[in-house]
Design an enzyme around this catalytic site. Structure first.
Site, PDB file in Angstrom:
ATOM      1  N   PHE A 155       0.424  -1.306  -0.031  1.00 55.09           N
ATOM      2  CA  PHE A 155       0.095  -0.330  -0.218  1.00 55.09           C
ATOM      3  C   PHE A 155       0.745   1.147   0.053  1.00 55.09           C
ATOM      4  CE2 PHE A 155      -2.631   4.067   1.682  1.00 55.09           C
ATOM      5  CZ  PHE A 155      -3.325   3.286   1.148  1.00 55.09           C
ATOM      6  N   ASP A 240       9.584   2.596   1.833  1.00 59.71           N
ATOM      7  CA  ASP A 240       7.749   3.092   2.162  1.00 59.71           C
ATOM      8  C   ASP A 240       7.651   3.494   3.920  1.00 59.71           C
ATOM      9  OD1 ASP A 240       5.627   4.756   2.938  1.00 59.71           O
ATOM     10  OD2 ASP A 240       4.641   3.630   0.919  1.00 59.71           O
ATOM     11  N   LYS A 269       2.122  11.486   6.631  1.00 64.15           N
ATOM     12  CA  LYS A 269       1.658  10.754   8.522  1.00 64.15           C
ATOM     13  C   LYS A 269       1.757  12.322   9.624  1.00 64.15           C
ATOM     14  CE  LYS A 269      -1.473   7.486   6.516  1.00 64.15           C
ATOM     15  NZ  LYS A 269      -0.381   5.950   5.857  1.00 64.15           N
TER      16      LYS A 269
END
Ligand SMILES: *Cc1c(COP(=O)(O)O)cnc(C)c1O
Length: 415
Positions: A155, A240, A269
């Site tokens: 993802f 990531d 985030k």
């Protein structure tokens, strides 16, 4: 149609019931989410409150964007102060927050250079662009031939390029056609990566722990093996860390668990503590060095408010000991969850405060368990059908961790 439109409501309007708000969402919004039916109106630390005044412990932290806890007062102060001074200049001009943000971010993460963006997906896209450019200009791959390898069940976000190499039909289905240049190998399998690399491979991108896939931890030594392969084959290693980074796993970056350094590391985030979208590509000199003026950019990337918020978000993460707390309390919560005696639990796994409880298929689904946890004052979100992710803010105390474990025990214990 006009008779259904109403003027925008001001804050002075009478509070509306959760049911009315849920109804209006369903009526006017794109239906791309299926949230729990809880309408939140306030947050502080690990807690959030719904419009009916009920308090919940947040076990998701906005997918790890709120690692520092909701509405952290020091980040809020930085945001308000900066919002009253200067919010956006664009990169056509300079602003006095960008340089200190670079300095602090690079010092903290041991990076040579950074590229500021906004959402996580933009950081991913930026890294992919940089990797291709590096491939053509430094490695000498023939133009248009660059290959990037990614993992199954990845993802990395929701843009067209990114969903084009997703292996989840929900993510890519009916969104094609997609651009070429990506190859998929199994996650956690260094031999498969080795077999997939060709002279045209410019990068391998991977999550240190797969988050959206359900907190999937690769075999020990995987990241080291990837690092060695990438170095040997002259392939950029892109980690990531948008979800695993910034303390979530009990280290500043999850790569530290194996003592490796990626060529490009993506964070987002929690880089803003949940106040504002801020992401960044962290890099050594060689990779980001390929970008020259005019070749990449973002109107909001590196704006003074983003920089001020991110500086405060990083500062409190370190100064308030949140990373060590995540390691210590995460281990305690992991141990307590693993001790639950329930036929419904297949596995408890995780690192730091990035945890998951996987249920057996006969348990009736994770969604139902999340609804029962909600009734007990704990907000969790299912990931796929049988997995519940547990990722509370990193300021969780021992007592609060015990409360989470006891809520799970109460719901799962009888099953
Ligand atoms: C959330 C996430 C992204 C995408 O971030 P957005 O801000 O939603 O674009 C990318 N990679 C990982 C690992 C993530 O968890």
């Amino acid at each position: 149609m006009s008779d259904t439109l109403t003027a925008p409501r001001s804050r002075a309007d009478a509070p509306r019931s959760a049911a009315a708000l849920i109804d209006a969402e369903a009526r006017y919004g794109a239906r791309n989410y299926k949230p729990l039916d809880v309408v939140l109106t306030r947050g502080e630390g690990v807690y959030v409150w719904d419009v009916e005044g009920r308090r919940y412990l947040d076990c998701l932290s906005a997918y790890s964007a709120v690692n520092q806890g909701h509405c952290h007062p020091k980040i809020r102060e930085a945001m308000i102060e900066q919002a009253s001074r200067l919010t956006l200049t664009s990169r056509a001009f300079r602003n006095d927050q960008l340089a200190p943000f670079y300095e602090e971010l690079c010092a903290l993460t041991g990076s040579h250079r950074a590229l500021p963006m906004n959402s996580g997906a933009e950081a991913v896209e930026s890294a992919l662009k940089v990797a291709r450019k590096w491939g053509y200009e430094v490695k000498g791959v023939p133009d248009g031939q660059a290959e990037i390898i990614v993992c199954a069940d990845n993802f990395h976000g929701r843009t067209l390029a990114i969903v084009g190499f997703s292996t989840d039909p929900q993510s890519y289905g009916h969104f094609g056609p997609f651009g070429p240049g990506f190859k998929v190998v199994p996650f956690g399998d260094a031999a498969a990566l080795a077999a997939a690399i060709t002279p045209n491979t410019v990068a391998f991108m991977v999550e240190p722990i797969q988050g959206e896939a359900g907190v999937i931890i690769p075999p020990a030594g995987y990241l080291q093996a990837v690092r060695a392969l990438c170095t040997r084959e002259r392939v950029l290693m892109i980690l990531d860390e948008i979800q695993t980074g910034l303390g979530r796993t009990g280290k500043l970056l999850a790569e530290e668990h194996e003592g490796v350094e990626a060529d490009l590391t993506l964070i987002g985030k929690a880089l803003s503590g949940g106040f504002y979208p801020v992401s960044a590509v962290l890099s050594n000199d060689e990779a980001l060095g390929v970008l020259k003026p005019g070749e990449h950019g973002s109107t909001f990337g590196g704006n003074p408010m983003a920089c001020a918020v991110a500086r405060a978000a990083l500062r409190v993460l370190v100064e308030e000991g949140m990373i060590d707390n995540a390691a210590r309390v995460g281990e305690r919560l992991h141990r307590r969850l693993a001790a639950i005696n329930s036929g419904a639990v297949r596995e408890v796994r995780g690192r730091g405060l990035m945890l998951a409880v996987e249920l057996v298929p006969e348990a009736g689904g994770a969604r139902r368990v999340c609804e029962q946890l909600q009734a007990r004052g704990y907000l969790c979100k299912e990931t796929h059908e049988h997995t519940i992710r547990i990722a509370p803010p990193l300021i969780l105390t021992d007592d609060q961790a015990d409360g989470v474990a006891e809520a799970f025990e109460a719901v799962l214990g009888g099953m």
